[in-house]
Every structure is written in C-alpha cells, then in structure tokens.
Design a protein around this motif. Structure first.
Motif, PDB file in Angstrom:
ATOM      1  N   GLY A  50      -5.245  28.389  52.381  1.00  0.00           N
ATOM      2  CA  GLY A  50      -4.639  27.096  52.046  1.00  0.00           C
ATOM      3  C   GLY A  50      -5.264  25.962  52.841  1.00  0.00           C
ATOM      4  N   TYR A  51      -5.507  26.227  54.136  1.00  0.00           N
ATOM      5  CA  TYR A  51      -6.157  25.194  54.962  1.00  0.00           C
ATOM      6  C   TYR A  51      -7.570  24.909  54.458  1.00  0.00           C
ATOM      7  CZ  TYR A  51      -2.360  25.839  58.341  1.00  0.00           C
ATOM      8  OH  TYR A  51      -1.131  25.897  58.941  1.00  0.00           O
ATOM      9  N   ALA A  53      -8.630  25.412  51.508  1.00  0.00           N
ATOM     10  CA  ALA A  53      -8.501  24.768  50.202  1.00  0.00           C
ATOM     11  C   ALA A  53      -8.287  23.265  50.361  1.00  0.00           C
ATOM     12  CB  ALA A  53      -7.339  25.386  49.436  1.00  0.00           C
ATOM     13  N   THR A  54      -7.469  22.897  51.333  1.00  0.00           N
ATOM     14  CA  THR A  54      -7.228  21.471  51.574  1.00  0.00           C
ATOM     15  C   THR A  54      -8.541  20.761  51.901  1.00  0.00           C
ATOM     16  OG1 THR A  54      -5.035  21.979  52.423  1.00  0.00           O
ATOM     17  CG2 THR A  54      -5.959  19.830  53.000  1.00  0.00           C
ATOM     18  N   ILE A  58     -11.049  18.021  49.598  1.00  0.00           N
ATOM     19  CA  ILE A  58     -11.612  16.753  50.108  1.00  0.00           C
ATOM     20  C   ILE A  58     -13.137  16.753  49.961  1.00  0.00           C
ATOM     21  CG2 ILE A  58     -11.921  15.370  52.203  1.00  0.00           C
ATOM     22  CD1 ILE A  58      -9.148  16.521  53.121  1.00  0.00           C
ATOM     23  N   GLU A  61     -14.034  16.146  46.346  1.00  0.00           N
ATOM     24  CA  GLU A  61     -13.948  14.719  45.986  1.00  0.00           C
ATOM     25  C   GLU A  61     -15.161  13.949  46.493  1.00  0.00           C
ATOM     26  OE1 GLU A  61     -10.356  12.802  47.248  1.00  0.00           O
ATOM     27  OE2 GLU A  61      -9.129  14.492  46.579  1.00  0.00           O
ATOM     28  N   MET A 127     -12.602  29.738  49.603  1.00  0.00           N
ATOM     29  CA  MET A 127     -11.809  28.644  49.032  1.00  0.00           C
ATOM     30  C   MET A 127     -12.585  27.324  49.037  1.00  0.00           C
ATOM     31  SD  MET A 127      -8.955  29.432  47.742  1.00  0.00           S
ATOM     32  CE  MET A 127      -9.866  30.814  47.090  1.00  0.00           C
ATOM     33  N   ASN A 131     -12.630  25.332  45.610  1.00  0.00           N
ATOM     34  CA  ASN A 131     -12.084  23.965  45.562  1.00  0.00           C
ATOM     35  C   ASN A 131     -13.145  22.917  45.240  1.00  0.00           C
ATOM     36  OD1 ASN A 131      -9.034  23.469  46.626  1.00  0.00           O
ATOM     37  ND2 ASN A 131      -9.841  25.462  47.263  1.00  0.00           N
ATOM     38  N   ARG A 135     -12.597  21.121  41.924  1.00  0.00           N
ATOM     39  CA  ARG A 135     -12.334  19.674  41.997  1.00  0.00           C
ATOM     40  C   ARG A 135     -13.301  18.890  41.117  1.00  0.00           C
ATOM     41  NH1 ARG A 135      -8.360  19.008  42.619  1.00  0.00           N
ATOM     42  NH2 ARG A 135      -8.549  17.822  40.743  1.00  0.00           N
ATOM     43  N   ASP A 139     -12.054  17.011  37.766  1.00  0.00           N
ATOM     44  CA  ASP A 139     -12.127  15.538  37.748  1.00  0.00           C
ATOM     45  C   ASP A 139     -13.055  15.019  36.653  1.00  0.00           C
ATOM     46  OD1 ASP A 139     -10.305  15.345  39.713  1.00  0.00           O
ATOM     47  OD2 ASP A 139     -11.686  14.824  41.325  1.00  0.00           O
ATOM     48  N   GLU A 177      -6.207  27.092  40.002  1.00  0.00           N
ATOM     49  CA  GLU A 177      -6.301  26.027  39.004  1.00  0.00           C
ATOM     50  C   GLU A 177      -6.492  24.673  39.677  1.00  0.00           C
ATOM     51  OE1 GLU A 177      -3.838  26.939  35.009  1.00  0.00           O
ATOM     52  OE2 GLU A 177      -2.604  26.639  36.780  1.00  0.00           O
ATOM     53  N   TYR A 178      -7.154  23.779  38.934  1.00  0.00           N
ATOM     54  CA  TYR A 178      -7.382  22.414  39.422  1.00  0.00           C
ATOM     55  C   TYR A 178      -7.086  21.454  38.270  1.00  0.00           C
ATOM     56  CZ  TYR A 178      -9.497  25.147  43.044  1.00  0.00           C
ATOM     57  OH  TYR A 178      -9.665  26.075  44.033  1.00  0.00           O
ATOM     58  N   TYR A 179      -6.392  20.370  38.585  1.00  0.00           N
ATOM     59  CA  TYR A 179      -5.934  19.433  37.562  1.00  0.00           C
ATOM     60  C   TYR A 179      -6.473  18.041  37.858  1.00  0.00           C
ATOM     61  CZ  TYR A 179      -2.589  23.274  37.923  1.00  0.00           C
ATOM     62  OH  TYR A 179      -2.030  24.515  38.057  1.00  0.00           O
ATOM     63  N   ARG A 180      -6.647  17.303  36.793  1.00  0.00           N
ATOM     64  CA  ARG A 180      -7.000  15.889  36.973  1.00  0.00           C
ATOM     65  C   ARG A 180      -5.740  15.059  36.772  1.00  0.00           C
ATOM     66  NH1 ARG A 180     -11.899  12.998  33.837  1.00  0.00           N
ATOM     67  NH2 ARG A 180     -10.774  13.711  31.975  1.00  0.00           N
ATOM     68  N   LEU A 181      -5.487  14.154  37.675  1.00  0.00           N
ATOM     69  CA  LEU A 181      -4.305  13.303  37.561  1.00  0.00           C
ATOM     70  C   LEU A 181      -4.646  12.033  36.798  1.00  0.00           C
ATOM     71  CD1 LEU A 181      -2.840  13.550  41.193  1.00  0.00           C
ATOM     72  CD2 LEU A 181      -2.503  15.082  39.232  1.00  0.00           C
TER      73      LEU A 181
END
Lengths: 190, 392
Positions: A50-51, A53-54, A58, A61, A127, A131, A135, A139, A177-181
């Motif tokens: 999880g760390y 992945a965070t 980034i 992006e 991860m 990610n 990402r 995106d 999974e990864y989503y675009r907002l």
C-alpha cells in the motif's frame, strides 16, 4: 610482552581504486531494497504494498505529466501508452517489451527489473510498476486493471504484465484497478 | 482484499445471482452492520452513500439512522491534505493507509487509523468511482510497538550508560583512594623505620641492636613494595625484579661488609602484592642470613640472588652464597627468621629447598596465583597463613 597489533597499511591511492562496486545507482537500489524489506517485515506485505502503491501513484502522475509535456496534452492511445511503458522502463534500465496491444488490453513482458537483483524477495516493489502503468493507462484511457501474473521479485525469470483497459466484475489477487476521475470530483464533501 | 469491483450504490454489494438479488443485498447489509469496524462509502461528491452501524456510532449518530449527508460530518477534513488524499484513494483499488480525526461523537478530535480504496459502483447513471473507507485498528500498531520497544531500549541504554559512568567514577575514586592509601602506608613505614633506627642508635645492648637492625630491614622490605607501588601509581602489582633489586641494594649498603658482595640476576616479572610481599620478606631474611652468617671472621664472599620464570609461569628465586654453609647446624641454628621464612613460603604455597654445597643455596619455587590485572580479593596480610612447622 604482547605484540602490538597494527592496522594494515593501505596505500594512499588504494581506497580510490578499490573495487567495492559502489556508485549512486547501486547505493540507491540497496537503500530501496533495505527500506522496502524493513517495511514488509514491520507492517506486512499488504500494507507495505500500500505504501509503495501510494508512491507509485505519485510517480505515475509525474511520468504522465512529463510525457504529455513533450508529446502533447491530448490523451494517448493504447499504442502510445504501451510505447511509453517500454520507454520509461528503458530509461531506468528496465527490460520491458510489448507482446501485444489489443483494444481491451496491453500485454508486456520484462527481462530485467530496474531494481536489478535488489528486487528479488521484495514483491512490494512490484506495486511501483502496477501503479505507474495503471496511473498512466487510466489517466489516458479512462480505466486500467493491471495484472502482474509473473514477477522477477518472486523468482520468476521474467515479469508478465497485462494492462486491461475495460472494467470487469471481480479482481484477482494479483490485479489492481486504476480509475480516472472527472474534474471536480473531491470525494471528501469539501 | 480487492473483492468485487462493481457495486450497486443502493445495496453496496454485488448480487450473487439475479433471482436472489434482494435477499443477497439484505444479507450483505446485515453482515456489514455486524462488522466491528467502521465502513463508510462516499461518492465523487463526498456524499456518504453508506455507513454501517459501527460508523454511525463512532460519529455519535443513531446506529440505524440514515447516513449523514457528507463525509465531513464524520471526519475532520483538511482541504489541502485530506482532500488530495481522498482523490488519490479514489483512483486506485489498492488499499492505502491514512488517519483522520473524528468530527463528532464521544471521541471527537481523536485520530483514527483507517484505510481506503477506490472502486467502481453501479449508479443510475452508470458506473462511477466511489471511495470505501474502513477502520483499520491494526494499522500502526506494529509501528507503535516498535516505537515503544525502541524507546524502552533507548531508555535502558541511557540508564546502563549512566550506571557504567557511575561505576567508572567509583572505580576511579577507589583507585585514587587506594593510591592515596599506598602513599600514606609508605610514609608511615618510612616513619616507622626512622623510629626503629633511632631506637637502634640509642640502644647499648648489642643483641638488642641486632634485633633493631633486623626489624629495620623487615619493615624496609615492606616499605619498598609501597614505595614501588607509589612511584608507579599502582595499587596491586609491582615489578618483582625492582623489588628484590632494591632490597638487595639496601642490604648491600647497610649490612654487608666490604668483603662480601651481593649481585642480582632478576628477570622482569610482575607480581601481585599478595605474592610480592612475602617473597620480598623471604629474600630479605635469607640474604640477610647469608651476609651475616656465611662469611665469618672477615671472610670474603659473594651472595647471588636470581629471579626467573619458567614457561609454565612458575617463578623461582635463588639465594646462593659461597660461604661456610651451616656446618651441620641445621635448623637448630635458626631463630625467628626461620619461622618467618617458612610461614611466608607456606603463604606463597612455595617449595622451599636448601642445598648445601660450596656454600648454601636456597631456592623458593612457586606458581603465582594472582595474575596481573586480576581482581584483588580478600584482605591482605604479609603473614596471613600459619607457619608450617618444618625444620631447615
């Protein structure tokens, strides 16, 4: 009387030419390995992932912005996204190559991890790939589901990565999974 | 824990089959309600679309009341940091840890460990990204345990360092006091020698003068040890070669007639004062005896004192003269010196041998029990053991 033990004499230039296999890359890889290993031991693999992945999100992006800054603001198509995957890994000495680009998926394999041998036994570091790829794909293409079915970190000879581009019900253990907002989504009620 | 990815925002759980959708949704709702962790689901507007009973209670709301309108009714949200975090959580199905402060309820303001992830939920207008936040009581516990352990170890380490320093200070003080004691004993023995010397000079009785002189030399042997200790800032060990050399030198200066010479062949050996003291007294007695009795009537002669160490650590001291020997007098010719020498030899656990040949040779052989650097134990007395009753 006991002999006085003296430290071995070292020539003045011997230190500088010593083959200790150390450079900035080796140092940073070792640092990442020990750091990830420590976190895995302390909080467990899931939380450690999880760390990573965070951080991976980034990094994803940042890399997406970097490629858009050079290649234009519009969304990349799956072919370009796949080429970016290979290119960004190549730049950090990864060995990714495209197996297939299909409308609903991008399939890649990898012969060499950017973390080199330091990744072995550190699956949380995978991860980062999940990610970054997820990402960038989400995106640009709206959605991504990254599956790492084989990874060098767990002893496989190569990594096998599939980036699915359309949602489906259910997730496998090795999928994320990864989503675009949409602009304006804040999720916090602010 | 990735689970099902597509969720109905009405029931908040995927149907297991079409025919049992309602029943499954109801069952899922019951299960979620029974969970002992808080679960909150928010949509992209930050509207809470689901909160289980535990989450309602945590927020100070009625367990079965409808969920509050906004996520900010449950948690204190910092727009810059937490808003960005929520958006980040929404963009991935990976669980990520976080801490938020409660907005209300009994624990208002308290930071709660949580984890969250995004997921796609079915809505009337199609699939939409939602965020699920779940209480994570275990998160941070290991860190806390590690932190507490490290704090405890650091505290223990600091305590032990303070103790070590205190012990070092005590040891240094003890050494200083011990050295001071050595210095004072040396001065007192010197004073004692002076007093005995004054007594000898005032004494008119030849036998008594001789007793005074003998006493002087015995005290001098003890004083020499303390002088060596004082000079070398030592408290436990002395150079036995320097000790015996100084004793012989003093005997040669004050006792031996010009016709008798004393020589020394002394290997450099360090001994604990427990052993150096009786050894010095033994050499004093035997060398004095040789100088006084082996060369009667102005006879010329030589007394040789040697100190050697064998490979196994055994120490050997020899006092040899080329005088007349005891001439068959044996032990009967000896006075208090005999008892003293035997007592001291016994204390050293030494083997005492006399050889009559061209003169008399005494050999004292012992194995030092207290190596240099060993801790001194017990109380010290130059005549701490009882004399062994043997003739010589």
């Amino acid at each position: 009387m006991a002999d006085i033990i003296r430290p071995p004499e070292v020539r003045a230039d011997a230190v500088q030419i010593a083959e200790v296999g150390l450079d900035r890359d080796r140092f940073l890889r070792k640092l990442v390995r020990e750091l990830s290993g420590t976190i895995e031991r302390v909080v467990g693999l899931e939380d450690a992932s999880g760390y990573v992945a965070t951080v991976g999100g980034i990094m994803g992006e940042w890399l997406d912005e970097a490629y858009h800054a050079e290649l234009g603001e519009g969304d990349f198509d799956p072919e370009t996204v796949a080429r970016i995957f290979v290119d960004l890994k190549r730049r950090i000495e990864g060995g990714f190559y495209i197996v297939a680009v299909e409308p609903d998926r991008i399939i890649l394999r990898n012969t060499r991890c950017p973390f080199a041998e330091d990744v072995v036994g550190r699956p949380s570091l995978c991860m980062m790939t999940s990610n970054v790829f997820g990402r960038i794909a989400a995106d640009n293409l709206g959605y991504a589901r990254v599956r790492l079915s084989e990874v060098i970190a767990k002893g496989d000879p190569e990594c096998h990565v599939v980036v699915y581009l359309t949602p489906q019900d259910g997730l496998e253990a090795d999928e994320r999974e990864y989503y675009r907002l949409k602009p304006g989504d804040d999720f916090a009620g602010l | 824990m990735n689970g099902s990815t597509t969720v109905s925002s009405q029931a908040m759980i995927s149907p297991v089959s079409d025919c049992g959708e309602a029943a499954s949704a109801a069952l899922a709702g019951q299960i979620l309600a029974q969970l002992d962790v808080e679960i909150i689901v928010t949509n992209s507007d930050g509207h809470v679309v689901y909160a289980n009973q535990r989450a309602q209670i945590g927020a100070g709301l009625k367990p079965l009341a409808p969920a509050s309108a906004s996520f900010t009714d449950y948690w204190v949200i910092d727009e810059a940091a937490d808003g960005d975090l929520m958006r980040r959580l929404a963009r991935s199905s990976s669980w990520q840890g976080m801490r938020l402060a409660r907005r209300s309820g009994r624990d208002a303001g308290k930071l709660v460990p949580l984890r969250g992830r995004g997921f796609l939920a079915e809505t009337p207008v199609g699939r939409a990204v939602h965020v699920m936040i779940m209480q994570d009581p275990g998160r941070g516990r290991q860190f806390d345990e590690h932190r507490q352990l490290i704090q405890k170890l650091n505290s223990e380490l600091a305590h032990r360092r303070r103790m070590e320093q205190a012990l070092k200070n005590l040891l240094a003080m003890q050494k200083r006091l011990h050295r001071e004691l050595v210095h004072r004993v040396k001065n007192n023995l010197t004073l004692l020698i002076s007093m005995v010397t004054v007594g000898r000079r005032k004494c008119k009785v030849p036998a008594a003068v001789e007793q005074f002189r003998q006493l002087e030399h015995r005290i001098m042997s003890l004083a020499t040890i303390h002088e060596l200790l004082d000079r070398e800032h030592e408290t436990d060990h002395v150079a036995a070669d320097k000790l015996l050399g100084q004793i012989c030198s003093e005997l040669s200066r004050s006792l031996a007639p010009p016709t008798v010479t004393l020589s020394c062949d002394l290997a450099p050996i360090r001994l604990h004062i427990y052993e150096a003291t009786p050894l010095g007294l033994i050499v004093n007695e035997l060398a004095t005896n040789a100088v006084k009795h082996a060369f009667p009537d102005g006879r010329a002669g030589h007394v040789a004192v040697s100190l050697t160490a064998a490979a196994d650590g055994t120490v050997s001291v020899t006092i040899a003269d080329d005088g007349v020997g005891l001439g068959g007098q044996g032990s009967t010719a000896q006075g208090s010196g005999s008892a003293i020498v035997h007592a001291l030899a016994s204390q050293l656990k030494a083997k005492l041998t006399r050889i009559e040949d061209a003169g008399t040779t005494w050999q004292v052989v012992f194995k030092p029990q207290k190596s240099d650097g060993a801790e001194a134990q017990g109380e010290y007395s130059p005549l701490s053991s009882h004399p062994t009753v043997t003739s010589w």
